[in-house]
Design an enzyme around this catalytic site. Structure first.
Site, short mmCIF file in Angstrom:
data_model
loop_
_atom_site.label_atom_id
_atom_site.label_comp_id
_atom_site.label_asym_id
_atom_site.label_seq_id
_atom_site.Cartn_x
_atom_site.Cartn_y
_atom_site.Cartn_z
N GLU A 1 -7.04 2.82 -5.51
CA GLU A 1 -8.29 2.90 -4.73
C GLU A 1 -9.05 4.10 -5.25
OE1 GLU A 1 -10.15 3.33 -0.27
OE2 GLU A 1 -8.51 4.58 -0.93
N ASP B 1 0.85 -1.19 0.00
CA ASP B 1 0.00 0.00 0.00
C ASP B 1 0.88 1.24 0.00
OD1 ASP B 1 -2.64 1.29 0.55
OD2 ASP B 1 -3.10 -0.66 1.44
N ASP C 1 -3.61 4.40 -2.15
CA ASP C 1 -4.69 4.82 -1.27
C ASP C 1 -5.31 6.12 -1.79
OD1 ASP C 1 -5.98 4.34 1.38
OD2 ASP C 1 -5.17 6.33 1.82
N HIS D 1 -10.78 -4.03 3.92
CA HIS D 1 -10.66 -3.65 5.33
C HIS D 1 -11.53 -2.45 5.71
CE1 HIS D 1 -8.05 -1.14 3.00
NE2 HIS D 1 -7.98 -0.29 3.98
N ASP D 2 -12.24 -1.87 4.74
CA ASP D 2 -13.06 -0.68 5.04
C ASP D 2 -14.55 -0.98 5.06
OD1 ASP D 2 -10.89 1.08 5.18
OD2 ASP D 2 -10.90 1.41 3.02
#
Ligand code: NOJ
Length: 492
Positions: free
Chosen positions: A249, A100, A190, A310-311
């Site tokens: 993302e 990431d 990200d 994970h969100d």
């Protein structure tokens, strides 16, 4: 069929929430040696690459997404040597490692933020505009020493970088090369759509009335100037062999706007398609989005699909309510579509979202802890983790010993998809059913409805069914599917 230059097209990516995956030193949180110790498992499962959530040092106001050093490894996770060892061992197994990158903001503890010489690396205003943080509240906080307001699209501990600054751009180009030189196969970027803010910091329009009113994020996200950054990064990625991969993302709901992140094959390789992830598990809705991307994306572009991360709430809970038949259908479509699928750790087990009592919540900003619980390796927890385990009934040890388990089913899907060609043609199906051909003859069909249904024009042998017993069955024209049943049919 597969071409090493575009290895990511036929690949299955596996997202690892590093803090929760595997803990080698027993201190209660996952680490890089832990991941390394599970490479045999990942190879057995058949994944092609892993994506690690941020490994950099961070005070963890947003669990790693507030980076205080872009060139280091968080001491909880190990060292740069541990990373090198992981990349090397993974490479032996032909598993690539992506990490990431968090370029939209830093931690407020990053030395840049307190360096007067780097003031213009952040976004400042004397008077805040109307932008709101994605985590609620105003996106501006007054800095006590500077006496001006700084922008934070997320927490106040995550000041946004100023991407109009040449210094920031040069620094990140160096960051890219630093990791690429170490053998990192690519980045998940990200908040990739939000790096550039409106240069004049104009107010966002407010649409709707009174209680219904909401901010349209047109000036702090998805600005046209962001594309220049990715064109530049893509040139850097191309300097490496194999070319490094940029997975973005990109929370961009409009598919035509999203397609711009692919550019003319000169920006992101894989802009994430969140309308798919956030849709219902519904044949009409999902197929419309998939068809929509085909229309919106250039023919040579390649989509990327995921159900969990994970969100958000894990798909076995959000889409399937824990129902095994539905979980298998969801896995089959995710892994059967034309595109690169991302499995979130535990998806292969049908791992569910975990209820975390309010008193134990650590992700104070957003309550996302329930999707971040420890990987269930064994039927009983071996030691205390930073966050509680969920139900351990679905665990690797038991499922690996049971060839009828979801884990084996996922593994079989990964093997079956290696036989798919890169094209996809949708078949005519009754309501509730979604079916498509991969190449000339392979068929993937899922019945996401409560009625039995027939899919016509299917020839071959069932390679894999969501109800195990049908493997090997010969199909001559019509594939019958029960409610919530799916099958992969390959030529005889
Ligand atoms: C997206 C990440 O996935 C999320 O976990 C994080 O909170 C925000 N970006 C801010 O970095």
């Amino acid at each position: 069929m597969s071409d090493e230059r575009v290895w990511w097209r036929d690949a299955v990516l596996y997202q690892i929430y590093v803090r929760s995956f595997a803990d080698a030193n027993g201190d209660g949180h996952g680490d890089l040696p832990g991941i390394r110790s599970k490479l045999d498992y990942l190879e057995w499962l058949g994944v092609d690459a892993i994506w690690l959530t941020p490994i950099n040092p961070s005070p963890n106001a947003d669990w790693g997404y507030d980076v205080s050093d872009f060139y280091g490894v968080h001491p909880d996770y190990g060292t740069l040597d541990d990373l090198d060892a992981l990349v090397a061992d993974a490479g032996v197994r032909e598993i690539k490692v992506l990490i990431d990158l968090v370029p939209n903001h830093t931690s407020s503890a990053h030395p840049w933020f307190s360096d007067p010489a780097k003031r213009d690396w952040y976004v400042w205003a004397d008077k805040p505009n109307n932008w709101r943080s994605a985590f609620g509240g105003p996106a501006w906080t007054k800095h006590p020493d500077v006496g001006r307001y700084y922008l934070h699209n997320f927490l106040p501990e995550q000041p946004d970088l100023n991407w109009w600054s040449d210094g920031v751009r040069k620094e990140f180009e160096e960051t890219l090369r630093f990791w690429f030189d170490r053998g990192i196969a690519g980045f998940r970027i990200d908040v990739a759509h939000a790096l550039i803010k409106d240069e004049q910091l104009r107010d966002n329009p407010i649409v709707g009335k009174a209680k219904e009113s909401r901010e349209e994020r047109v000036y702090n996200m998805n600005r046209p100037e962001v594309h220049e950054i990715y064109r530049r990064w893509r040139r850097i990625a191309r300097d490496y062999d194999p070319e490094r991969v940029l997975l973005g993302e990109t929370w961009v709901p409009n598919l035509a706007e999203l397609a711009k992140y692919y550019g003319g094959d000169d920006e992101l390789h894989l802009p994430m398609i969140f309308p798919f992830t956030l849709a219902q598990l519904d044949a009409a809705e999902l197929s419309e989005i998939v068809e929509g991307t085909v229309q919106a994306f250039p023919a040579e572009a390649w989509p990327v699909w995921c159900g969990s991360n994970h969100d958000i709430v894990r798909f076995p809970t959000r889409w399937c309510g824990g129902d095994e038949a539905k979980i298998r259908c969801a896995l089959m479509l995710l892994l059967g579509l034309r595109g690169t699928p991302i499995l979130y750790y535990g998806d292969e087990l049908g791992m569910e979202q975990v209820e975390i009592p309010a008193s134990e919540q650590l992700d104070t900003a957003h309550s996302r802890d329930g999707a971040r619980t420890p990987m269930p390796w064994t039927p009983t927890a071996d030691h205390e983790w930073w966050i509680r385990h969920g139900d351990l009934t679905r665990n690797v040890e038991d499922m690996r010993g049971d060839e009828t388990s979801t884990l084996w089913f996922t593994r079989e899907l990964l093997a079956a998809r290696r036989e798919f060609a890169q094209t996809m043609t949708t078949l005519d199906t009754p309501e509730g059913v979604w079916a498509w051909r991969r190449g000339e003859s392979a068929v993937v069909a899922v019945n996401l409805g409560e009625q039995s249904a027939a899919v016509r024009g299917v020839q071959g042998r069932i390679r894999l069914g969501t109800r195990g017993a049908r493997g090997g069955e010969s199909i001559d024209g019509t594939l019958q599917l029960g409610p919530w049943e799916g099958a992969v049919v390959l030529p005889q």
